[in-house]
Design an enzyme around this catalytic site. Structure first.
Site, PDB file in Angstrom:
ATOM      1  CG  ASN A 318      47.711 -12.584  -6.613  1.00 57.18           C
ATOM      2  OD1 ASN A 318      48.318 -12.979  -5.617  1.00 57.18           O
ATOM      3  ND2 ASN A 318      47.183 -11.378  -6.696  1.00 57.18           N
ATOM      4  CG  HIS A 349      43.173  -5.991  -7.309  1.00 57.37           C
ATOM      5  ND1 HIS A 349      42.441  -7.138  -7.164  1.00 57.37           N
ATOM      6  CD2 HIS A 349      44.418  -6.380  -7.703  1.00 57.37           C
ATOM      7  CE1 HIS A 349      43.191  -8.181  -7.480  1.00 57.37           C
ATOM      8  NE2 HIS A 349      44.393  -7.761  -7.804  1.00 57.37           N
TER       9      HIS A 349
END
EC number: 2.3.1.-
Length: 495
Positions: A318, A349
Site C-alpha cells: 500500500n 482504515h
C-alpha cells in the site's frame, strides 16, 4: 463485489478510449476534466447507488472550507472535516448496517478521496503560505502554488480512473497528465535555464498494462482456489489450537495470511492498470531505456513476499497510503511520529476494533525491528555467506511477525483477536517489549536525507545520470515553473 469488478473492467475500456480519442493533443484539458469526472461519478452511482452522493458532498464541503478559511489554516480544517466525515460514514455502515461484512462499500472510495482532500490541502498550504526555505525538499516538490478550480478539484477527487480503488496520486502529477505534459524532458543548460524538450511520440503503456492484467488474473485465480481453503479463522479453532504443535501453528499462520493477500494484489494492480491504460503513471526510463509505468503503483509483490524486515514490508505494501501518512503526519508530527502515524492509519482504515489492535501491535513491532536492525545487523553483513543466513532468518521472522500483527485486521472483533493472541501467550508482544528494554533505539532524525522520499514524476537531471531516466515537471502555474529552483528525484518510501 461483482459490481466493483464490472465497473473496474468498464473503467479499463474507458481508459483505453480516453487515451485514444481524448488524448491531450486532440482535445482541451477542460473536456478531459469534464469527461473524467462524469465517468467517475457514473461508475460510483452504478456501483454504490445514491451513497455515491457522499463523494460529492465530502469533496464539495472540503472545497468550500478551502475557499473561505484561507491558506493559513485550511489544511487543518480540511483534515479534521474529511477524516471526521469518513469516520461518521464508517461508524454508520459498520454499527448500523452490516458489521463484519467484507463486501465492497462506499466507505472504500471515500478513504481514497479523504487522502486526496487532505494531501491537496497540505500541498496548497505549503505552496501558498509557507516560505520556500521552510519546506523540506519533498514538500517543495509537491507544493501547489495556486488554488485549483472547482472542476479541477472534482476531477482530481472523482475521476473514473481512481474513484473506486485509487490509488492516491499527487495533484501535480494528475494535472500534468490531464494537460498533456507527462512526457516532457527538462534539460538544464549551461546558463542555468531549463530547456523543455518533448518526446516525438508518447510511450505506449500496452506492455505494462498487459503484464499487470496477467498479475490480476493470477491473483484472482489464487484467491478463488486457494484462499478459501486456508481461512484465517482456523488459527483460533479450538481443536487446532489444542492438537497442533507450535511449528505447525506458526506455519499455518504464515500461509493463511499469505493466502489472504491476493485479493489486494488483484484490486490494486487492476487500479494501476486502469490508470496506465489512460496514459497516467509514466515515470521515465530505466538504465536500459525501458519505460517505467510505476509512478502510482501501490505494491511490489516480490519485495512483499521476500521482505527481510518489517520496514521493507511496509515500504512495499500500500505504497501510496504510506506516502500519504508520511506527508501529512510523520513529517509534521512534533512528537512520537511513528506512534502518531500508526494511530492515524488505524483511524483512516475504519472503526473495527481489530484495526486498532493491529496498528498498536504494529507500533511495537516496528520499533523493536528498528532497534534490532540498528544494533545487530552490521555484525552479519561482512561475509556474503553469513549475510545469506541472516537474510533467511530475518525473512522468516518478518513473515511471522507480519502475520501475527495483522490477524486482528482480518478477524475484526476484539474477542477472536484476543483469543488468538492469548493462545500464543502474547509472545511477540512480550518479545518486542524486551527488545526495546535491552537495545537502545536510535532517535530518528526528522528531515534528514534518508527521510526525504517523494513520488513525483518530474526530476531534474543530476550530474552523471542519463537524461532518458528522468521526467520533467512544469507546475500548474507556468510562470512559477520558470523560477523553480529544485525538482525532485523519485525514491522509494523510507521511514
Amino acid at each position: 463485489q461483482v459490481n466493483f469488478v464490472v465497473c473496474q473492467l468498464f473503467a479499463l475500456l474507458a481508459a483505453i478510449w480516453f487515451r485514444t480519442y481524448l488524448h491531450s493533443s486532440k482535445t482541451s484539458p477542460f473536456i478531459r476534466h469534464v469527461v473524467a469526472t462524469l465517468l467517475g461519478l457514473y461508475l460510483a452511482l452504478f456501483c454504490f447507488g445514491w451513497y455515491a452522493l457522499h463523494f460529492v458532498i465530502q469533496s464539495g464541503i472540503s472545497y468550500y472550507i478551502m475557499i473561505i478559511i484561507g491558506v493559513e489554516n485550511m489544511h487543518k480544517y480540511c483534515f479534521v472535516f474529511a477524516l471526521g466525515y469518513l469516520t461518521v460514514c464508517q461508524i454508520t455502515r459498520v454499527y448500523i448496517f452490516d458489521y463484519g461484512q467484507y463486501s465492497a462499500d462506499f466507505s472504500g472510495p471515500m478513504m481514497i478521496i479523504t487522502q486526496k482532500i487532505t494531501s491537496l490541502a497540505f500541498e496548497i498550504h505549503d505552496g501558498m503560505f509557507r516560505k520556500n526555505e521552510d519546506l523540506t525538499p519533498s514538500q517543495r516538490c509537491l507544493a501547489v502554488r495556486r488554488m485549483p478550480s472547482l472542476l479541477e478539484y472534482l476531477s482530481y477527487n472523482c475521476n473514473f480512473m481512481g474513484i473506486l480503488a485509487g490509488p492516491l496520486c499527487s495533484y501535480k502529477d494528475y494535472i500534468t497528465f490531464i494537460e498533456g505534459r507527462s512526457y516532457q524532458l527538462q534539460q538544464s543548460e549551461a546558463n542555468g535555464k531549463e530547456d523543455t524538450k518533448y518526446e516525438q511520440t508518447d510511450p505506449s503503456p500496452n506492455i505494462a498494462v498487459a503484464q499487470k492484467l496477467l498479475i490480476c488474473g493470477l491473483s484472482l485465480l489464487f484467491h478463488m482456489t486457494i484462499t478459501k481453503t486456508l481461512p484465517v479463522e482456523y488459527n483460533i479453532d479450538d481443536n487446532f489450537r489444542a492438537t497442533a504443535s507450535w511449528p505447525v501453528r506458526f506455519f499455518y499462520l504464515y500461509v493463511s495470511l499469505m493466502a489472504a493477500r491476493p485479493k489486494y494484489y488483484f484490486a490494486w494492480t487492476l487500479a494501476d492498470a486502469i490508470n496506465n491504460a489512460a496514459g497516467f503513471g509514466f515515470r521515465g526510463y530505466d538504465k536500459n531505456g525501458v519505460t517505467r509505468w510505476d509512478l502510482i503503483s501501490n505494491l511490489r509483490i516480490q519485495q512483499i513476499e521476500f521482505s527481510t524486515s518489517f520496514k521493507m514490508f511496509l515500504d512495499n505494501w500500500n505504497i501510496q497510503t504510506a506516502l500519504w501518512l508520511k506527508r501529512v503526519c510523520y513529517e509534521r508530527a512534533t512528537f512520537s511520529p511513528t506512534i502518531q502515524t500508526f494511530i492515524l492509519s488505524a483511524i483512516w482504515h475504519g472503526v473495527y476494533p481489530g484495526y486498532y489492535l493491529t496498528f498498536l501491535t504494529g507500533v511495537l513491532m516496528t520499533l523493536a525491528a528498528r532497534a534490532i536492525r540498528n544494533n545487530i545487523r552490521h555484525y552479519f553483513i561482512e561475509s556474503p555467506a553469513v549475510k545469506v543466513c541472516y537474510d533467511i532468518v530475518t525473512w522468516m521472522a518478518t513473515q511471522i511477525a507480519i502475520s501475527y500483527t495483522v490477524v486482528p485486521f482480518v478477524l475484526l472483533s476484539v474477542k477472536p483477536s484476543f483469543t488468538f493472541y492469548s493462545s500464543c501467550y502474547f509472545c511477540l508482544h512480550i518479545a518486542s517489549i524486551l527488545v526495546l528494554l535491552v537495545f537502545p533505539l536510535k532517535r530518528t532524525q526528522k528531515g534528514s536525507k534518508k527521510h526525504e522520499t517523494v513520488q513525483p514524476m518530474w526530476s531534474k537531471t543530476l550530474e552523471g545520470e542519463n537524461l532518458l531516466q528522468k521526467n520533467s515537471y512544469s507546475t500548474t502555474n507556468n510562470s512559477f515553473s520558470q523560477k523553480q529552483e529544485i525538482t525532485c528525484r523519485y525514491q522509494t518510501l523510507k521511514q
